[in-house]
Design a protein around this motif. Structure first.
Motif, PDB file in Angstrom:
ATOM      1  N   THR A   1      -2.469 -11.090  61.805  1.00  0.00           N
ATOM      2  CA  THR A   1      -2.619 -11.831  60.549  1.00  0.00           C
ATOM      3  C   THR A   1      -1.305 -12.392  60.019  1.00  0.00           C
ATOM      4  N   GLY A   2      -0.196 -11.789  60.415  1.00  0.00           N
ATOM      5  CA  GLY A   2       1.088 -12.187  59.857  1.00  0.00           C
ATOM      6  C   GLY A   2       1.346 -11.576  58.484  1.00  0.00           C
ATOM      7  N   LEU A   3       0.438 -10.716  58.042  1.00  0.00           N
ATOM      8  CA  LEU A   3       0.595 -10.043  56.748  1.00  0.00           C
ATOM      9  C   LEU A   3       1.391  -8.759  56.928  1.00  0.00           C
ATOM     10  N   SER A   4       2.124  -8.381  55.912  1.00  0.00           N
ATOM     11  CA  SER A   4       2.879  -7.128  55.981  1.00  0.00           C
ATOM     12  C   SER A   4       1.938  -5.953  55.720  1.00  0.00           C
TER      13      SER A   4
ATOM     14  N   ALA B   1      -5.927  -1.436  47.994  1.00  0.00           N
ATOM     15  CA  ALA B   1      -5.843  -0.805  46.668  1.00  0.00           C
ATOM     16  C   ALA B   1      -6.588  -1.626  45.623  1.00  0.00           C
ATOM     17  N   ARG B   2      -6.595  -2.941  45.781  1.00  0.00           N
ATOM     18  CA  ARG B   2      -7.305  -3.837  44.861  1.00  0.00           C
ATOM     19  C   ARG B   2      -8.789  -3.946  45.201  1.00  0.00           C
ATOM     20  N   GLU B   3      -9.246  -3.138  46.157  1.00  0.00           N
ATOM     21  CA  GLU B   3     -10.656  -3.070  46.574  1.00  0.00           C
ATOM     22  C   GLU B   3     -11.170  -4.406  47.100  1.00  0.00           C
ATOM     23  N   LEU B   4     -10.326  -5.045  47.931  1.00  0.00           N
ATOM     24  CA  LEU B   4     -10.731  -6.294  48.574  1.00  0.00           C
ATOM     25  C   LEU B   4     -11.155  -6.056  50.019  1.00  0.00           C
TER      26      LEU B   4
ATOM     27  N   PHE C   1      -6.309   7.833  59.622  1.00  0.00           N
ATOM     28  CA  PHE C   1      -5.743   6.532  59.972  1.00  0.00           C
ATOM     29  C   PHE C   1      -6.763   5.428  59.747  1.00  0.00           C
ATOM     30  N   ARG C   2      -6.276   4.290  59.306  1.00  0.00           N
ATOM     31  CA  ARG C   2      -7.154   3.144  59.077  1.00  0.00           C
ATOM     32  C   ARG C   2      -7.592   2.543  60.413  1.00  0.00           C
ATOM     33  N   LYS C   3      -8.857   2.138  60.485  1.00  0.00           N
ATOM     34  CA  LYS C   3      -9.390   1.432  61.649  1.00  0.00           C
ATOM     35  C   LYS C   3      -9.960   0.110  61.158  1.00  0.00           C
ATOM     36  N   TYR C   4      -9.375  -0.986  61.598  1.00  0.00           N
ATOM     37  CA  TYR C   4      -9.801  -2.312  61.150  1.00  0.00           C
ATOM     38  C   TYR C   4     -10.721  -2.953  62.177  1.00  0.00           C
ATOM     39  N   SER C   5     -11.696  -3.696  61.682  1.00  0.00           N
ATOM     40  CA  SER C   5     -12.623  -4.439  62.539  1.00  0.00           C
ATOM     41  C   SER C   5     -12.235  -5.914  62.517  1.00  0.00           C
ATOM     42  N   PHE C   6     -12.880  -6.688  63.377  1.00  0.00           N
ATOM     43  CA  PHE C   6     -12.626  -8.129  63.362  1.00  0.00           C
ATOM     44  C   PHE C   6     -13.051  -8.750  62.038  1.00  0.00           C
ATOM     45  N   SER C   7     -14.114  -8.219  61.434  1.00  0.00           N
ATOM     46  CA  SER C   7     -14.527  -8.765  60.134  1.00  0.00           C
ATOM     47  C   SER C   7     -13.490  -8.443  59.057  1.00  0.00           C
ATOM     48  N   ASP C   8     -12.809  -7.284  59.184  1.00  0.00           N
ATOM     49  CA  ASP C   8     -11.715  -6.971  58.250  1.00  0.00           C
ATOM     50  C   ASP C   8     -10.588  -7.994  58.393  1.00  0.00           C
ATOM     51  N   ILE C   9     -10.276  -8.361  59.626  1.00  0.00           N
ATOM     52  CA  ILE C   9      -9.217  -9.340  59.870  1.00  0.00           C
ATOM     53  C   ILE C   9      -9.604 -10.701  59.299  1.00  0.00           C
ATOM     54  N   GLU C  10     -10.864 -11.106  59.510  1.00  0.00           N
ATOM     55  CA  GLU C  10     -11.329 -12.374  58.938  1.00  0.00           C
ATOM     56  C   GLU C  10     -11.216 -12.340  57.425  1.00  0.00           C
ATOM     57  N   ARG C  11     -11.591 -11.219  56.855  1.00  0.00           N
ATOM     58  CA  ARG C  11     -11.539 -11.086  55.402  1.00  0.00           C
ATOM     59  C   ARG C  11     -10.089 -11.123  54.906  1.00  0.00           C
ATOM     60  N   LEU C  12      -9.187 -10.458  55.614  1.00  0.00           N
ATOM     61  CA  LEU C  12      -7.773 -10.489  55.243  1.00  0.00           C
ATOM     62  C   LEU C  12      -7.225 -11.914  55.277  1.00  0.00           C
ATOM     63  N   MET C  13      -7.604 -12.665  56.293  1.00  0.00           N
ATOM     64  CA  MET C  13      -7.144 -14.050  56.396  1.00  0.00           C
ATOM     65  C   MET C  13      -7.699 -14.885  55.238  1.00  0.00           C
ATOM     66  N   ASP C  14      -8.954 -14.635  54.883  1.00  0.00           N
ATOM     67  CA  ASP C  14      -9.573 -15.328  53.753  1.00  0.00           C
ATOM     68  C   ASP C  14      -8.854 -14.980  52.447  1.00  0.00           C
ATOM     69  N   ILE C  15      -8.552 -13.701  52.278  1.00  0.00           N
ATOM     70  CA  ILE C  15      -7.838 -13.249  51.077  1.00  0.00           C
ATOM     71  C   ILE C  15      -6.468 -13.922  50.998  1.00  0.00           C
TER      72      ILE C  15
ATOM     73  N   ILE D   1      -5.100 -16.277  48.022  1.00  0.00           N
ATOM     74  CA  ILE D   1      -3.892 -15.911  47.272  1.00  0.00           C
ATOM     75  C   ILE D   1      -2.895 -17.064  47.322  1.00  0.00           C
ATOM     76  N   GLU D   2      -2.754 -17.661  48.502  1.00  0.00           N
ATOM     77  CA  GLU D   2      -1.838 -18.793  48.664  1.00  0.00           C
ATOM     78  C   GLU D   2      -2.248 -19.974  47.783  1.00  0.00           C
ATOM     79  N   ASP D   3      -3.572 -20.114  47.578  1.00  0.00           N
ATOM     80  CA  ASP D   3      -4.079 -21.194  46.725  1.00  0.00           C
ATOM     81  C   ASP D   3      -3.994 -20.853  45.233  1.00  0.00           C
ATOM     82  N   GLY D   4      -3.501 -19.645  44.921  1.00  0.00           N
ATOM     83  CA  GLY D   4      -3.307 -19.272  43.528  1.00  0.00           C
ATOM     84  C   GLY D   4      -4.449 -18.491  42.903  1.00  0.00           C
ATOM     85  N   VAL D   5      -5.412 -18.067  43.704  1.00  0.00           N
ATOM     86  CA  VAL D   5      -6.533 -17.288  43.173  1.00  0.00           C
ATOM     87  C   VAL D   5      -6.079 -15.839  42.994  1.00  0.00           C
ATOM     88  N   GLN D   6      -6.431 -15.241  41.874  1.00  0.00           N
ATOM     89  CA  GLN D   6      -6.040 -13.863  41.593  1.00  0.00           C
ATOM     90  C   GLN D   6      -6.973 -12.889  42.302  1.00  0.00           C
TER      91      GLN D   6
END
Length: 97
Positions: free
Chosen positions: A10-13, A22-25, A35-49, A53-58
């Motif tokens: 994702t390129g996210l830290s 923590a923000r329940e997204l 340990f956290r286990k991420y799915s492909f849908s989690d990755i899609e959701r992270l990219m969407d988030i 965020i980049e577009d200024g949505v809180q």
């Protein structure tokens, strides 16, 4: 997938990903050792988030939008199940799954 793989994909830290959790997204599964286990849908959701965020949505607005989407999906599934049940009752020889 592990946090390390997700950060690479994702390129996210790690900090941002944990913040979004923590923000329940996002709600990654956990192993028995925690340990956290991420799915492909989690990755899609992270990219969407990240895009929102980049577009200024809180984050509060994003969470609200996601909850509306989940409710809409749930309502659609309830309707589909109801129709499937009615069809199965009316046509007992043909079972729809």
């Amino acid at each position: 997938m592990t946090m390390k793989i997700v950060t690479e994909m994702t390129g996210l830290s790690e900090r941002k990903i944990r913040y979004y959790e923590a923000r329940e997204l996002i709600f990654p599964e956990r192993t028995s050792s925690g340990f956290r286990k991420y799915s492909f849908s989690d990755i899609e959701r992270l990219m969407d988030i990240a895009e929102k965020i980049e577009d200024g949505v809180q984050t509060k607005e994003i969470r609200h939008d996601f909850s509306k989407d989940e409710k809409r999906k749930k309502d659609t599934n309830v309707r589909k199940d109801m129709i499937r049940g009615q069809l199965n009752a009316h046509f007992p020889r043909v079972r729809l799954k």
